[in-house]
Design a protein around this motif. Structure first.
Motif, mmCIF file in Angstrom:
data_model
loop_
_atom_site.group_PDB
_atom_site.id
_atom_site.type_symbol
_atom_site.label_atom_id
_atom_site.label_comp_id
_atom_site.label_asym_id
_atom_site.label_seq_id
_atom_site.Cartn_x
_atom_site.Cartn_y
_atom_site.Cartn_z
ATOM 1 N N PHE A 40 0.804 -1.231 0.000
ATOM 2 C CA PHE A 40 0.000 0.000 0.000
ATOM 3 C C PHE A 40 0.837 1.283 0.000
ATOM 4 O O PHE A 40 0.279 2.376 0.063
ATOM 5 N N SER A 41 2.172 1.184 -0.070
ATOM 6 C CA SER A 41 3.007 2.370 0.184
ATOM 7 C C SER A 41 2.701 3.559 -0.738
ATOM 8 O O SER A 41 2.846 4.702 -0.327
ATOM 9 N N ASN A 42 2.275 3.299 -1.992
ATOM 10 C CA ASN A 42 1.992 4.405 -2.926
ATOM 11 C C ASN A 42 0.508 4.540 -3.238
ATOM 12 O O ASN A 42 0.139 5.105 -4.264
ATOM 13 N N ILE A 43 -0.328 3.981 -2.415
ATOM 14 C CA ILE A 43 -1.781 4.018 -2.679
ATOM 15 C C ILE A 43 -2.389 5.098 -1.785
ATOM 16 O O ILE A 43 -2.160 5.099 -0.574
ATOM 17 N N ASN A 44 -3.164 5.996 -2.407
ATOM 18 C CA ASN A 44 -3.717 7.128 -1.644
ATOM 19 C C ASN A 44 -5.218 7.268 -1.850
ATOM 20 O O ASN A 44 -5.722 8.375 -1.956
ATOM 21 N N ALA A 45 -5.929 6.164 -1.946
ATOM 22 C CA ALA A 45 -7.373 6.263 -2.173
ATOM 23 C C ALA A 45 -8.071 5.131 -1.430
ATOM 24 O O ALA A 45 -7.405 4.236 -0.887
ATOM 25 N N LYS A 46 -9.407 5.191 -1.415
ATOM 26 C CA LYS A 46 -10.190 4.107 -0.810
ATOM 27 C C LYS A 46 -10.969 3.409 -1.921
ATOM 28 O O LYS A 46 -11.324 4.038 -2.927
ATOM 29 N N PHE A 47 -11.252 2.133 -1.695
ATOM 30 C CA PHE A 47 -11.831 1.317 -2.761
ATOM 31 C C PHE A 47 -13.056 0.544 -2.272
ATOM 32 O O PHE A 47 -13.148 0.198 -1.093
ATOM 33 N N ASN A 48 -13.959 0.232 -3.207
ATOM 34 C CA ASN A 48 -15.075 -0.675 -2.891
ATOM 35 C C ASN A 48 -14.578 -2.116 -2.837
ATOM 36 O O ASN A 48 -15.096 -2.928 -2.067
ATOM 37 N N ILE A 49 -13.598 -2.394 -3.689
ATOM 38 C CA ILE A 49 -13.109 -3.767 -3.832
ATOM 39 C C ILE A 49 -11.581 -3.756 -3.876
ATOM 40 O O ILE A 49 -10.991 -2.999 -4.669
ATOM 41 N N ILE A 50 -10.972 -4.567 -3.023
ATOM 42 C CA ILE A 50 -9.528 -4.819 -3.170
ATOM 43 C C ILE A 50 -9.381 -6.311 -3.462
ATOM 44 O O ILE A 50 -9.929 -7.150 -2.727
ATOM 45 N N VAL A 51 -8.668 -6.628 -4.539
ATOM 46 C CA VAL A 51 -8.372 -8.034 -4.834
ATOM 47 C C VAL A 51 -6.868 -8.229 -4.716
ATOM 48 O O VAL A 51 -6.092 -7.331 -5.085
#
Ligand SMILES: C[S@@+](CC[C@H](N)C(=O)[O-])C[C@H]1O[C@@H](n2cnc3c(N)ncnc32)[C@H](O)[C@@H]1O
Length: 274
Positions: free
Chosen positions: A171-182
């Motif tokens: 997740f180090s470069n992820i800056n959003a929220k999601f309905n689905i994470i696979v």
């Protein structure tokens, strides 16, 4: 031109110890003729050069190079995905994640945001994106070479306008929220003896530290920050890992543990506890 009869093909298969179905896939690749018409043909016309190419691919298969690595693509869910030395060849058991997403998000017109964490070829996220015309997908991987392949697959499926790629250590470069994470992380324990075919996949896609669980210990404590309320994580796991993985993060609640066609616990669906 040379004519190959069904008997000639059987003989080639037995001399290279290659299964007949795989031999036809290799022949399809060399000739560019559809698989079904090759299988149904009593006689196949082939040039000297094509026969040489076919035999060299049979030899590669004899040497345990997987068919997908020889032909450069593999079928997954509804599509064919480009794969190479930098990507894990899509596995049939991973299709379960796509089925579970469809089960929990039955409305195909939903405006979903999806993250495919450790995307490799992108086979999971892109298969889902293709089913939901209003969805958006972020493909993330630590390997830029894998991301290049995932991007090519998105273009091939003509859904690249709805997807972005990011190089990220989990997740180090992820800056959003999601309905689905696979996520299908590397989960093989480091001392495990791989079979010859699997050993052609990149090590970074396979090995998850001493007990195979390193990636889960990195990912699970972060998930609550990246799911919207009612969002779900669909996580592939290895054989006999389920209990240990469920015990990693107390902020997550198990929604379902789904078995693959062999009856092995293969995918956990998690949500964030209220
Ligand atoms: C088992 S493969 C799965 C690939 C693809 N999702 C699939 O199911 O075919 C694991 C993927 O995780 C990626 N990966 C490994 N370590 C990672 C990390 N620290 N951060 C992000 N991705 C990572 C690998 O490059 C690989 O593409």
């Amino acid at each position: 031109m040379i004519t190959l009869s069904s008997k000639d093909i059987k003989e080639l298969c037995s001399s290279f110890s290659v299964d007949e179905h795989e031999a036809f896939v290799l022949l399809q690749h060399v000739l560019g003729t559809p698989y079904s018409s090759l299988v149904l043909s009593k006689e196949i016309k082939i040039s000297k050069e094509q026969l040489f190419a076919f035999k060299s691919k049979l030899k590669m298969r004899f040497d345990h190079v997987p068919v997908a690595k020889i032909v450069g693509h593999k079928a997954f869910y509804n599509h064919d995905f480009i794969t190479n030395e930098y990507t894990l060849d899509p596995r049939p058991e991973t299709e379960l994640i796509v089925d579970l997403v469809v089960k929990y998000f039955p409305n195909k017109t939903d405006t979903l945001s999806i993250l495919d964490l450790g995307c490799g070829t992108g086979c999971i996220g892109l298969s889902i994106l293709d089913l939901y015309p209003n969805a958006k997908l972020l493909l993330a991987d630590i390997s830029t070479d894998a991301l290049t392949v995932a991007q090519k697959n998105a273009i091939r499926l003509k859904i690249d306008k709805r997807c972005n790629c990011v190089k990220s250590d989990w997740f180090s470069n992820i800056n959003a929220k999601f309905n689905i994470i696979v996520c299908n992380p590397p989960y093989v324990a480091e001392n495990y003896n791989l079979d010859f075919d699997t050993s052609h996949d990149p090590k970074i896609a396979l090995f998850g530290g001493k007990d195979g669980l390193d990636a889960y210990r990195n990912i699970l404590p972060e998930v609550h920050k990246f799911l919207v309320p009612n969002g779900l994580l669909f996580l592939e796991i290895g054989i006999n890992q389920c209990d240990n993985i469920c015990a990693i993060e107390s902020r997550l609640k198990v929604v379902e543990i789904a078995k693959d066609l062999q009856g092995i616990e293969r995918t956990i669906v998690f949500k964030v506890k209220n």
